[in-house]
Design a protein around this motif. Structure first.
Motif, PDB file in Angstrom:
ATOM      1  N   ALA A  80       0.802  -1.219   0.000  1.00 19.62           N
ATOM      2  CA  ALA A  80       0.000   0.000   0.000  1.00 19.62           C
ATOM      3  C   ALA A  80       0.840   1.276   0.000  1.00 19.62           C
ATOM      4  CB  ALA A  80      -0.961  -0.012   1.185  1.00 19.62           C
ATOM      5  N   LEU A 102       6.227  -6.148   3.146  1.00 21.68           N
ATOM      6  CA  LEU A 102       5.678  -6.798   4.345  1.00 21.68           C
ATOM      7  C   LEU A 102       4.219  -7.111   4.094  1.00 21.68           C
ATOM      8  CD1 LEU A 102       6.797  -4.267   7.131  1.00 21.68           C
ATOM      9  CD2 LEU A 102       7.781  -6.522   6.743  1.00 21.68           C
ATOM     10  N   ASP A 131       3.368   4.639   4.389  1.00 23.66           N
ATOM     11  CA  ASP A 131       2.375   3.551   4.383  1.00 23.66           C
ATOM     12  C   ASP A 131       1.055   4.215   4.752  1.00 23.66           C
ATOM     13  OD1 ASP A 131       0.709   1.332   4.956  1.00 23.66           O
ATOM     14  OD2 ASP A 131       2.409   0.150   5.660  1.00 23.66           O
ATOM     15  N   MET A 133      -1.489   3.130   6.266  1.00 25.13           N
ATOM     16  CA  MET A 133      -2.149   2.707   7.500  1.00 25.13           C
ATOM     17  C   MET A 133      -1.159   2.358   8.607  1.00 25.13           C
ATOM     18  SD  MET A 133      -5.028   2.969   6.038  1.00 25.13           S
ATOM     19  CE  MET A 133      -6.335   2.413   7.107  1.00 25.13           C
ATOM     20  N   LEU A 134      -1.406   2.894   9.791  1.00 24.84           N
ATOM     21  CA  LEU A 134      -0.678   2.481  11.004  1.00 24.84           C
ATOM     22  C   LEU A 134      -1.739   1.889  11.926  1.00 24.84           C
ATOM     23  CD1 LEU A 134       1.903   2.471  12.793  1.00 24.84           C
ATOM     24  CD2 LEU A 134       1.290   4.781  13.518  1.00 24.84           C
ATOM     25  N   ALA A 135      -1.826   0.570  11.962  1.00 24.48           N
ATOM     26  CA  ALA A 135      -2.910  -0.088  12.713  1.00 24.48           C
ATOM     27  C   ALA A 135      -2.380  -0.607  14.050  1.00 24.48           C
ATOM     28  CB  ALA A 135      -3.542  -1.180  11.856  1.00 24.48           C
ATOM     29  N   GLY A 138       2.673  -3.115  14.045  1.00 25.82           N
ATOM     30  CA  GLY A 138       3.628  -4.199  13.788  1.00 25.82           C
ATOM     31  C   GLY A 138       4.404  -3.993  12.491  1.00 25.82           C
ATOM     32  N   SER A 139       3.722  -3.590  11.423  1.00 23.07           N
ATOM     33  CA  SER A 139       4.407  -3.423  10.128  1.00 23.07           C
ATOM     34  C   SER A 139       5.382  -2.242  10.184  1.00 23.07           C
ATOM     35  CB  SER A 139       3.387  -3.201   9.009  1.00 23.07           C
ATOM     36  OG  SER A 139       2.497  -4.282   8.944  1.00 23.07           O
TER      37      SER A 139
HETATM   38  C1  PRP Z   1      -1.519  -2.963   5.635  1.00 22.57           C
HETATM   39  C2  PRP Z   1      -1.013  -1.548   5.665  1.00 22.57           C
HETATM   40  C3  PRP Z   1       0.148  -1.623   6.614  1.00 22.57           C
HETATM   41  C4  PRP Z   1      -0.318  -2.661   7.611  1.00 22.57           C
HETATM   42  C5  PRP Z   1      -0.788  -1.957   8.853  1.00 22.57           C
HETATM   43  O1  PRP Z   1      -0.724  -3.736   4.789  1.00 22.57           O
HETATM   44  O2  PRP Z   1      -0.685  -1.056   4.392  1.00 22.57           O
HETATM   45  O3  PRP Z   1       1.361  -2.029   6.024  1.00 22.57           O
HETATM   46  O4  PRP Z   1      -1.412  -3.363   6.997  1.00 22.57           O
HETATM   47  O5  PRP Z   1      -1.139  -2.867   9.822  1.00 22.57           O
HETATM   48  P1  PRP Z   1      -0.330  -3.030  11.186  1.00 22.57           P
HETATM   49  O6  PRP Z   1      -0.029  -1.658  11.674  1.00 22.57           O
HETATM   50  O7  PRP Z   1      -1.296  -3.770  12.056  1.00 22.57           O
HETATM   51  O8  PRP Z   1       0.901  -3.829  10.900  1.00 22.57           O
HETATM   52  P2  PRP Z   1      -1.030  -5.280   4.485  1.00 22.57           P
HETATM   53  O9  PRP Z   1      -0.272  -6.139   5.432  1.00 22.57           O
HETATM   54  O10 PRP Z   1      -2.499  -5.498   4.405  1.00 22.57           O
HETATM   55  O11 PRP Z   1      -0.339  -5.489   3.076  1.00 22.57           O
HETATM   56  P3  PRP Z   1      -0.622  -4.791   1.667  1.00 22.57           P
HETATM   57  O12 PRP Z   1      -0.076  -3.398   1.758  1.00 22.57           O
HETATM   58  O13 PRP Z   1       0.123  -5.658   0.735  1.00 22.57           O
HETATM   59  O14 PRP Z   1      -2.103  -4.805   1.420  1.00 22.57           O
END
Ligand code: PRP
Ligand code: URA
Length: 211
Positions: A80, A102, A131, A133-135, A138-139
């Protein structure tokens, strides 16, 4: 207290509302993500160092300002994060681009690394990790770990996202307090399966039209 900068410029808020809507299709989603990234790039480069340079205008010699040449690199977290690269390159056309691949395991929410390619001199560069999203965080932590392992200095890293959850901000703050987090919005919380609420859904799937 979480350290995070929320870039709530009216243009950014307006565009974020567009991409949050479930009926926004891939083409518009991609375009607007890129536009927001460009606006954010403009703001996060506000403190880039300048130096004096002597130039000649058509009329006189004059001392003016120019970027001091600090090297930068943009580092999207695949997939993403790729959606934010063009917007950053519009502002920083000479930047190098590193990639960290990742994916988040949907059951455990743990990140899995599958690709890393960085400019050789990342230790000397200002790094903009992007990126949407910061959920759980972990990523972001895994991506920054991959950079630090290759010589990057946390104080030279900014993490830039579109939507952050408080949970992810805390995790990243705790792990890398020197990394500045900049987001277009700080949302309410994660749901039980690790999605940000209200959020915008799965950013990668919406950018690339996958499920
Ligand atoms: C999404 C997003 C972040 C991650 C956030 O990627 O783009 O990298 O999730 O989530 P976290 O903060 O809980 O780690 P995803 O793993 O879905 O991969 P993608 O970008 O290939 O869709
Ligand atoms: N990754 C996404 O793409 N969206 C979320 O809400 C959480 C993680």
């Amino acid at each position: 207290m979480a350290q995070v900068t929320v870039m709530d410029h009216p243009l950014i808020q307006h565009k974020l509302t567009i991409i949050r809507q479930k009926d926004t299709g891939t083409k518009d989603f991609r375009e607007v993500v890129s536009e927001i990234a460009m606006l954010m790039a403009y703001e996060v480069t506000r403190n880039m160092p300048l130096e004096d340079v002597e130039i000649e205008t058509p009329l006189v010699k004059s001392i003016q300002k120019t970027l001091s040449g600090k090297k930068v690199a943009i580092v999207p977290i695949l997939r993403a994060g790729l959606g934010m690269v063009d917007g950053f390159l519009a502002m920083l056309p000479a930047a190098k681009v590193g990639h960290v691949g990742l994916y988040r395991d949907e059951e455990t929410l743990q990140p899995h690394e599958y690709f890393v390619k960085m400019p050789a001199d990342i230790a000397e560069r200002q790094l903009f990790v992007v990126d949407p999203m910061l959920a759980t965080g972990g990523s972001a932590v895994a991506a920054i770990e991959a950079l630090v392992k290759r010589g990057a200095k946390p104080r030279n890293i900014k993490f830039i996202c579109l939507v952050a959850a408080p949970e992810g901000v805390k995790v990243l703050n705790d792990e890398y307090p020197e990394v500045e987090i900049v987001t277009a919005a700080l949302d309410e919380k994660l749901n039980e399966i690790g999605y940000i609420l209200p959020g915008l859904g799965d950013a990668g799937d919406r950018l690339f039209g996958t499920k």
